[in-house]
Design an enzyme around this catalytic site. Sequence first.
Site, PDB file in Angstrom:
ATOM      1  N   ALA A  16       0.893  -1.343  -0.436  1.00 43.74           N
ATOM      2  CA  ALA A  16       0.089  -0.129  -0.244  1.00 43.74           C
ATOM      3  C   ALA A  16       1.245   1.261  -0.146  1.00 43.74           C
ATOM      4  O   ALA A  16       0.574   2.393  -1.164  1.00 43.74           O
ATOM      5  CB  ALA A  16      -1.107  -0.410   1.340  1.00 43.74           C
ATOM      6  N   CYS A 131       2.669   7.565  10.457  1.00 42.19           N
ATOM      7  CA  CYS A 131       1.844   8.703   9.716  1.00 42.19           C
ATOM      8  C   CYS A 131       0.700   9.706  10.876  1.00 42.19           C
ATOM      9  O   CYS A 131       1.287  10.343  10.626  1.00 42.19           O
ATOM     10  CB  CYS A 131       0.540   8.081   9.256  1.00 42.19           C
ATOM     11  SG  CYS A 131       0.010   5.867  10.294  1.00 42.19           S
ATOM     12  N   GLN A 158      -7.838   6.284  13.038  1.00 44.55           N
ATOM     13  CA  GLN A 158      -7.314   6.441  11.744  1.00 44.55           C
ATOM     14  C   GLN A 158      -7.566   5.245  11.196  1.00 44.55           C
ATOM     15  O   GLN A 158      -8.414   3.782  11.503  1.00 44.55           O
ATOM     16  CB  GLN A 158      -5.792   4.982  12.810  1.00 44.55           C
ATOM     17  CG  GLN A 158      -5.215   6.198  13.377  1.00 44.55           C
ATOM     18  CD  GLN A 158      -2.868   5.494  14.118  1.00 44.55           C
ATOM     19  OE1 GLN A 158      -3.260   5.617  15.183  1.00 44.55           O
ATOM     20  NE2 GLN A 158      -3.015   5.082  13.277  1.00 44.55           N
ATOM     21  N   ARG A 244      -8.514   2.251  15.862  1.00 48.62           N
ATOM     22  CA  ARG A 244      -8.811   2.404  13.819  1.00 48.62           C
ATOM     23  C   ARG A 244     -10.492   2.302  13.933  1.00 48.62           C
ATOM     24  O   ARG A 244     -11.099   1.275  15.029  1.00 48.62           O
ATOM     25  CB  ARG A 244      -7.935   0.679  14.040  1.00 48.62           C
ATOM     26  CG  ARG A 244      -8.195   0.023  12.696  1.00 48.62           C
ATOM     27  CD  ARG A 244      -6.834   1.110  12.334  1.00 48.62           C
ATOM     28  NE  ARG A 244      -6.160   0.045  12.278  1.00 48.62           N
ATOM     29  CZ  ARG A 244      -4.736   0.968  11.552  1.00 48.62           C
ATOM     30  NH1 ARG A 244      -4.824   1.663  11.661  1.00 48.62           N
ATOM     31  NH2 ARG A 244      -3.717  -0.198  12.372  1.00 48.62           N
ATOM     32  N   HIS A 251      -5.934   9.535   8.021  1.00 45.15           N
ATOM     33  CA  HIS A 251      -5.620   9.845   9.652  1.00 45.15           C
ATOM     34  C   HIS A 251      -6.624  10.960  10.304  1.00 45.15           C
ATOM     35  O   HIS A 251      -6.238  11.772   9.957  1.00 45.15           O
ATOM     36  CB  HIS A 251      -4.251   8.979  10.383  1.00 45.15           C
ATOM     37  CG  HIS A 251      -4.076   7.727   9.935  1.00 45.15           C
ATOM     38  ND1 HIS A 251      -4.772   6.991   9.474  1.00 45.15           N
ATOM     39  CD2 HIS A 251      -2.457   7.578  10.468  1.00 45.15           C
ATOM     40  CE1 HIS A 251      -4.356   5.285   9.654  1.00 45.15           C
ATOM     41  NE2 HIS A 251      -2.558   6.085  10.110  1.00 45.15           N
TER      42      HIS A 251
HETATM   43  P1  NAP Z   1       1.824  -4.381   2.468  1.00 43.79           P
HETATM   44  O1  NAP Z   1       0.483  -3.337   2.647  1.00 43.79           O
HETATM   45  O2  NAP Z   1       1.188  -5.660   3.452  1.00 43.79           O
HETATM   46  O3  NAP Z   1       2.889  -4.545   2.057  1.00 43.79           O
HETATM   47  C1  NAP Z   1       4.131  -4.851   2.793  1.00 43.79           C
HETATM   48  C2  NAP Z   1       5.259  -4.883   1.675  1.00 43.79           C
HETATM   49  O4  NAP Z   1       6.517  -6.016   1.557  1.00 43.79           O
HETATM   50  C3  NAP Z   1       4.971  -5.873   0.047  1.00 43.79           C
HETATM   51  O5  NAP Z   1       5.621  -5.390  -1.179  1.00 43.79           O
HETATM   52  C4  NAP Z   1       5.263  -7.159   0.435  1.00 43.79           C
HETATM   53  O6  NAP Z   1       5.766  -7.316  -0.889  1.00 43.79           O
HETATM   54  C5  NAP Z   1       6.873  -6.421   0.609  1.00 43.79           C
HETATM   55  N1  NAP Z   1       7.203  -7.372   2.200  1.00 43.79           N
HETATM   56  C6  NAP Z   1       6.721  -8.103   2.614  1.00 43.79           C
HETATM   57  N2  NAP Z   1       7.694  -8.727   4.047  1.00 43.79           N
HETATM   58  C7  NAP Z   1       8.772  -8.785   3.077  1.00 43.79           C
HETATM   59  C8  NAP Z   1      10.262  -9.338   2.892  1.00 43.79           C
HETATM   60  N3  NAP Z   1      10.907  -9.859   3.949  1.00 43.79           N
HETATM   61  N4  NAP Z   1      11.471  -8.767   2.061  1.00 43.79           N
HETATM   62  C9  NAP Z   1      11.486  -8.107   1.048  1.00 43.79           C
HETATM   63  N5  NAP Z   1       9.783  -7.315   1.334  1.00 43.79           N
HETATM   64  C10 NAP Z   1       8.967  -7.297   1.895  1.00 43.79           C
HETATM   65  O7  NAP Z   1       2.158  -3.011   3.486  1.00 43.79           O
HETATM   66  P2  NAP Z   1       2.018  -1.385   3.619  1.00 43.79           P
HETATM   67  O8  NAP Z   1       1.184  -0.773   4.003  1.00 43.79           O
HETATM   68  O9  NAP Z   1       2.638  -0.782   2.213  1.00 43.79           O
HETATM   69  O10 NAP Z   1       3.425  -1.334   5.074  1.00 43.79           O
HETATM   70  C11 NAP Z   1       4.920  -2.078   4.796  1.00 43.79           C
HETATM   71  C12 NAP Z   1       5.313  -0.850   5.861  1.00 43.79           C
HETATM   72  O11 NAP Z   1       5.977   0.719   5.640  1.00 43.79           O
HETATM   73  C13 NAP Z   1       4.443  -1.176   7.930  1.00 43.79           C
HETATM   74  O12 NAP Z   1       5.416  -2.516   8.006  1.00 43.79           O
HETATM   75  C14 NAP Z   1       4.998  -0.289   8.555  1.00 43.79           C
HETATM   76  O13 NAP Z   1       6.297  -0.934   8.912  1.00 43.79           O
HETATM   77  C15 NAP Z   1       5.400   0.884   7.132  1.00 43.79           C
HETATM   78  N6  NAP Z   1       4.044   1.948   7.645  1.00 43.79           N
HETATM   79  C16 NAP Z   1       4.815   2.472   7.759  1.00 43.79           C
HETATM   80  C17 NAP Z   1       4.296   4.243   7.811  1.00 43.79           C
HETATM   81  C18 NAP Z   1       3.879   5.460   8.314  1.00 43.79           C
HETATM   82  O14 NAP Z   1       3.660   5.885   9.192  1.00 43.79           O
HETATM   83  N7  NAP Z   1       5.525   5.991   8.408  1.00 43.79           N
HETATM   84  C19 NAP Z   1       2.138   3.602   7.571  1.00 43.79           C
HETATM   85  C20 NAP Z   1       1.734   2.599   6.770  1.00 43.79           C
HETATM   86  C21 NAP Z   1       3.205   1.948   6.307  1.00 43.79           C
HETATM   87  P3  NAP Z   1       5.035  -9.006  -1.361  1.00 43.79           P
HETATM   88  O15 NAP Z   1       4.054  -8.471  -2.438  1.00 43.79           O
HETATM   89  O16 NAP Z   1       5.755  -9.709  -2.037  1.00 43.79           O
HETATM   90  O17 NAP Z   1       4.289  -9.692  -0.204  1.00 43.79           O
HETATM   91  C1  3JM Z   2       4.053  -1.275  11.005  1.00 43.40           C
HETATM   92  O1  3JM Z   2      -1.538   3.001  10.613  1.00 43.40           O
HETATM   93  C2  3JM Z   2      -0.627   2.462  11.372  1.00 43.40           C
HETATM   94  O2  3JM Z   2      -1.174   0.859  11.898  1.00 43.40           O
HETATM   95  C3  3JM Z   2       0.362   2.658  10.929  1.00 43.40           C
HETATM   96  C4  3JM Z   2       1.372   2.566  10.235  1.00 43.40           C
HETATM   97  C5  3JM Z   2       2.216   1.127  10.131  1.00 43.40           C
HETATM   98  C6  3JM Z   2       3.539   0.990  11.637  1.00 43.40           C
HETATM   99  C7  3JM Z   2       4.253   2.264  11.458  1.00 43.40           C
HETATM  100  O3  3JM Z   2       4.559   2.883  10.768  1.00 43.40           O
HETATM  101  O4  3JM Z   2       4.695   3.424  12.318  1.00 43.40           O
HETATM  102  C8  3JM Z   2       2.200  -0.337  10.198  1.00 43.40           C
HETATM  103  C9  3JM Z   2       2.389  -1.162  10.354  1.00 43.40           C
HETATM  104  C10 3JM Z   2       4.182   0.069  11.813  1.00 43.40           C
HETATM  105  C11 3JM Z   2       5.762   0.048  12.079  1.00 43.40           C
HETATM  106  O5  3JM Z   2       6.981   0.183  10.849  1.00 43.40           O
HETATM  107  O6  3JM Z   2       5.572  -0.464  13.298  1.00 43.40           O
END
Ligand code: NAP
Ligand code: 3JM
Length: 348
Positions: A16, A131, A158, A244, A251
Amino acid sequence: MNTSGFHIAVVGATGAVGQQMLNTLEKRDFPIKQLTLLSSARSAGSTVTFKGKEWTVEEAKPESFEGVDIALFSAGGSVSKLLAPEAVKRGAIVVDNTSAFRMDPDVPLVVPEVNEEDIKLHNGIIANPNCSTIQMVATLEPIRKEYGLSKVIVSTYQAVSGAGAAAIDELHEQSQAILNGESFSPAVLPVKSDEKHYQIAFNAIPQIDKFEENGFTFEEMKMINETKKIMHMPTLKVSATCVRLPVVTGHSESVYIEIDNEDVTVKDLHRLLIDAPGVTLEDVPGEQVYPMPAYAVGKPDVFVGRVRKDLDEDKGFHMWIVSDNLLKGAAWNSVQIAESLVKLGLVK
Ligand code: NAP
Ligand code: 3JM
């Protein structure tokens, strides 16, 4: 001076946040000479679209980072812990979107509108804050600068997209099942693990991330600790409740603050917020003008409204802050950090 552009890697390109990273790099016309798109083995070989072209995604491995200038990580904390040091070892600068390194004293935690200069202190990794933290500090910083800040109490509302693509699918599927009178079993929220799962459709879940021993969740502790670090205010009083909601993206936050000056008016805060970088004031109660997540989606700004002076505390104000959690909360803030790296001459 680099004239040909940079080699950019996006780790988590199918996710995402990763998808919004690509949209944002495209929209900003970020100077790219080579693009490496990485995921887990599950999506390796699949394609994603960037600038109208199909790009093949590869499995992320240490060698994937050879020759990479900037690596944008959003594949979860464990992937960052494993692969960010490998990327740095190979000369890349990492902008990490996970909580893996945010509180590491050697890692700057940056919201460019608030503490861009901290980027200069990087040792290879720059962390993108949570975020909910980003949209709050972007709004509070101009207030702190002018009137000081002593206390913050925030409650969040959120969106499910913060928990990834699987959580968005879960909300859609549950909503449909409920409307069709079908049964379903929650499997993703509140946390992707073997803990209990609850219905999110037509519900509100007062748990984001795991519980800590002090009764706060990790999401709440992220907001508390990250706010103090970004604003360089270790003694600021901060408290958070994170909830949530069945909103796909955007958010919202109800924020109560106490400043150092008791003669400040709502008009004074409006004057500051109108000029605040990256912040849009939407606050005309008489015309029902206030921010809402459905109207913030797809926009890079942080929206603030419902600014009110507390009825009992002269130094107290309430406000309502909304932003697209995948843009300013994640992808846009990360690309802004990458743009700052270029602007400050920190990337070759
Ligand atoms: P998501 O939609 O579940 O996508 C996860 C991504 O990570 C997919 O591209 C997945 O690839 C990849 N991935 C999973 N396991 C992996 C591995 N072992 N090696 C390489 N790539 C891998 O999650 P998302 O919402 O994009 O969020 C991803 C992460 O970003 C979260 O866990 C969090 O830490 C961070 N995040 C931060 C914020 C913020 O507040 N700044 C907000 C949201 C998320 P596949 O397609 O192969 O499964
Ligand atoms: C893992 O809305 C949310 O759940 C926060 C985004 C998030 C985070 C983050 O950026 O803090 C989703 C899942 C994480 C993380 O890396 O701790």
